[in-house]
Design an enzyme around this catalytic site. Structure first.
Site, mmCIF file in Angstrom:
data_model
loop_
_atom_site.group_PDB
_atom_site.id
_atom_site.type_symbol
_atom_site.label_atom_id
_atom_site.label_comp_id
_atom_site.label_asym_id
_atom_site.label_seq_id
_atom_site.Cartn_x
_atom_site.Cartn_y
_atom_site.Cartn_z
ATOM 1 N N GLU A 220 0.872 -1.179 0.000
ATOM 2 C CA GLU A 220 0.000 0.000 0.000
ATOM 3 C C GLU A 220 0.907 1.226 0.000
ATOM 4 O O GLU A 220 1.458 1.599 1.031
ATOM 5 C CB GLU A 220 -0.924 -0.016 1.225
ATOM 6 C CG GLU A 220 -1.946 -1.140 1.212
ATOM 7 C CD GLU A 220 -2.939 -1.015 0.070
ATOM 8 O OE1 GLU A 220 -3.096 0.095 -0.477
ATOM 9 O OE2 GLU A 220 -3.552 -2.029 -0.298
ATOM 10 N N CYS A 254 -1.704 9.464 2.439
ATOM 11 C CA CYS A 254 -1.382 8.922 1.110
ATOM 12 C C CYS A 254 -2.452 9.235 0.083
ATOM 13 O O CYS A 254 -2.187 9.160 -1.121
ATOM 14 C CB CYS A 254 -1.143 7.414 1.198
ATOM 15 S SG CYS A 254 -2.556 6.482 1.820
#
Length: 494
Positions: A220, A254
């Site tokens: 991720e 993110c």
């Protein structure tokens, strides 16, 4: 229950893995009740100690408000846990693969089986949520879990390690702490799956290390998330929502917007609204407990270096520091919201993820040039669109590649627990959340059998008779004719 203390060497990590795997093999796949109990204890570890976690994260960041931590870190995991535990029993049931074959005497089932020991390496921006949510998925799938906490948020890491001792036996869950050398050793363990959240650069190293033991990985990562303000967008709503989205956790998320494409004829109005909203949000910054600081000096310096490089190369840089405040502040590690315009591809900020309170603004005349710009770069974790759901939006979605797409709202693609979350290309590999998370940490094992009095595949072994050869020829001829009809005259046949 006991917990292995701070870990500093490879031998200790290997011993934890050995003990977890041995216990897993001895006990076999756990029942649904055991899996739910582990999920419940993991959530209890968080909820019973909320004040301690809030304090630890505040110390790690320097400035991170209680409400901000509770909203983004704690509240975000509640629905994930509830959804996962409530569906665990259903997800783990075997599935009949071919019901028609059963009528012919062949039984085939697919059994969702645990992988074994799952390793999770957490990031510093959400140091708790981004380890316990994948851990809950791994528990639902029946695995044991080893967690390596980020050394950058050391107080949160040590608190998690200490609290885990009160809620888990280390053969169920082991939390380890330590610096980069421990992290590197962790990636080299012969785990059954490795889950990493962090930067693309470190993700490459993780994938390379895991490959030595053929350990499957979920990465991720991040990337430069584009935002498109459509020609027919509500400009006021778009600018205000983008301003808020950029400032979540001080921009250290993110899925934060990284740069915005605005129609050429609307950009000045857009910037005016954006500027006014950010000034309204933060009339003061240095003393504002809700304004999240850069997590450490290294990240603070890195963000400033990107801004200064852009300025030196001719970009227009506008710092929205409140009157009377001297920002950036190296002691508080706070950088004022910053708008950057006139960017070219030679600037570092054009290619590097910012991870701070800085937003780049570009203009466009045609939406195709926006899609071309996005496609010429690494696929982002999320692409944002502000405007109606019309043909130009659908064309943008079809033409571009990204981990997810969110329209008119920050991170809305993550809201549904039934939807997978993950990147593609440089923004990640694999996905989790909900059933997808369960599947990530599961091996789907086919179990088949028959009680027929004759062998079905016996003709595959020699000697071969003329009848078998004729049946094969007939089957191939039928397949060839069927395929030729489908392709028509598009393929030349010799």
């Amino acid at each position: 229950m006991s917990q292995i203390a701070g870990v500093t060497g490879t031998d200790e990590l290997i011993e934890i893995l050995r003990r977890q795997r041995a216990d897993f093999l001895r006990e076999g796949p756990p029942s649904a009740a055991v899996r739910r109990d582990r999920i419940d204890r993991l959530l209890a570890m968080v909820l019973d100690n909320i004040d301690e976690f809030v304090e630890a994260m505040s110390r790690d960041f320097g400035t991170r408000s209680r409400t901000g931590t509770l909203f983004a870190e704690i509240m975000g995991m509640l629905t994930a846990f509830e959804h996962t535990r409530s569906h665990t029993a259903r997800w783990m049931r075997p599935v009949t693969a071919n019901r028609l074959a059963r009528l012919c005497g062949i039984g085939t089932e697919v059994h969702p089986t645990p992988l074994g020991v799952v390793g999770i390496i957490g990031p510093w921006n959400f140091p708790l949520q981004l380890v316990v949510v994948p851990a809950a998925s791994a528990f639902a799938a029946g695995n044991r879990v080893m967690i390596k906490m980020s050394e950058i948020t050391a107080h949160t890491a040590e608190l998690t390690r200490t609290l885990a001792a009160r809620y888990f036996d280390p053969v169920e869950l082991a939390v380890v702490t330590g610096g980069p050398e421990v992290g590197a050793a962790f990636t080299r363990l012969p785990l059954d799956h490795l889950f990493f959240t962090g930067s693309t650069g470190v993700g490459r190293l993780v994938g390379r290390a895991a490959a030595e033991n053929l350990v499957p990985v979920t990465l991720e990562l991040g990337g430069k998330n584009p935002v498109v303000v459509a020609p027919d967008a509500d400009l006021d709503r778009a600018a205000r929502r983008i301003a808020h989205a950029r400032m979540v956790n001080g921009g250290q998320v993110c899925v934060c917007p990284d740069y915005v494409f605005v129609p050429e004829d609307r950009v000045e109005r857009f910037v005016d609204i954006l500027r006014a909203e950010l000034r309204t949000m933060f009339p003061a910054i240095v003393a504002d407990p809700d304004y999240t600081a850069s997590v450490d000096t290294a990240n603070y310096d890195r963000v400033l270096a990107l801004v200064e490089d852009a300025r030196a190369r001719g970009a227009r840089v506008e710092s929205l520091a409140p009157d009377g405040e001297d920002l950036p502040d190296p002691v508080a590690r706070k950088i004022a919201p910053t708008l950057i315009r006139d960017i070219d591809d030679d600037m570092l900020i054009a290619s590097e993820e910012v991870f701070g309170p800085v937003l780049s603004i570009r203009t466009y005349a045609d939406l195709d040039e926006v899609a071309d710009h996005v496609n010429a770069r690494s696929a982002p974790l999320v692409a944002y669109w502000f405007g109606p759901d019309r043909a130009d939006f659908r064309r943008f979605v079809a033409r571009t590649r990204s981990g997810g797409v969110a329209r008119n709202e920050f991170a809305i693609h993550m809201f549904s627990e039934n939807a997978p979350f993950g990147g593609v290309g440089h923004s990640g590999m694999g996905a989790y959340h909900g059933k997808t998370g369960f599947d990530t940490f599961t091996h789907r094992r086919t179990v088949a059998g028959t009680n027929l009095p004759f062998a079905i595949t016996g003709r595959a072994a020699p000697p071969f008779d003329a009848r078998t050869a004729k049946l094969i020829d007939l089957a191939l001829r039928a397949a060839r004719l069927r395929t030729r009809r489908r392709v028509g005259g598009r393929v030349a046949v010799g």
